[in-house]
Design an enzyme around this catalytic site. Sequence first.
Site, mmCIF file in Angstrom:
data_model
loop_
_atom_site.group_PDB
_atom_site.id
_atom_site.type_symbol
_atom_site.label_atom_id
_atom_site.label_comp_id
_atom_site.label_asym_id
_atom_site.label_seq_id
_atom_site.Cartn_x
_atom_site.Cartn_y
_atom_site.Cartn_z
ATOM 1 N N CYS A 96 -4.260 10.487 -2.692
ATOM 2 C CA CYS A 96 -4.729 11.133 -1.466
ATOM 3 C C CYS A 96 -5.829 12.140 -1.752
ATOM 4 C CB CYS A 96 -3.566 11.818 -0.742
ATOM 5 S SG CYS A 96 -2.830 13.137 -1.714
ATOM 6 N N CYS A 130 4.057 14.582 -1.621
ATOM 7 C CA CYS A 130 3.420 15.886 -1.408
ATOM 8 C C CYS A 130 4.267 16.986 -2.068
ATOM 9 C CB CYS A 130 3.267 16.166 0.071
ATOM 10 S SG CYS A 130 2.638 14.757 1.008
HETATM 11 FE FE1 FES Z 1 -1.485 14.108 -0.440
HETATM 12 FE FE2 FES Z 1 0.312 15.179 1.090
HETATM 13 S S1 FES Z 1 -0.922 13.471 1.538
HETATM 14 S S2 FES Z 1 -0.256 15.795 -0.876
#
Ligand code: FES
Length: 146
Positions: free
Chosen positions: A34, A103
């Site tokens: 991400c 996360c």
């Molecule tokens: Fe990457 Fe939450 S989507 S840390």
Amino acid sequence: MLYSEKVMDHFRNPRNVGVIEDADGVGEVGNAKCGDIMKMYLKIKDGIIDDVKFETFGCGSAIASSSMATEMIKGKPVSEALQLSNKAVAEALDGLPAYKMHCSVLAEQAIKSAVQDYYEKKGIPHDSALFADLECCHDHDHGAEE
Ligand code: FES
């Protein structure tokens, strides 16, 4: 509702946000998928986490996780902070959606990375196996520019 009250609370009013200029240990980790990044600063006195601050360039769950994680380790021995798991953080937040669990892993790893930095800076002997899972995501640039 997708997110618990606690997640929303820590997302809206994150605790311990900021920088510790004279930190004893600084850790930075990222999630390659991400692209989110988390930085953790520790002030350590007599083996106890005297102060902790974080900066998160990431999603709401990452912010809530790091906020909760800092509250959970503040005032605790370093050895205990090392044992904080992302699951414990997620539980303390009354849960995270399954696809947001990664996360909370960032929070666990940022703390470990900061402790590793502390151990290395102070020359404290430690078992590197404790930090084995960090090797993928944390850059070892200690002192490279000095
Ligand atoms: Fe990457 Fe939450 S989507 S840390």
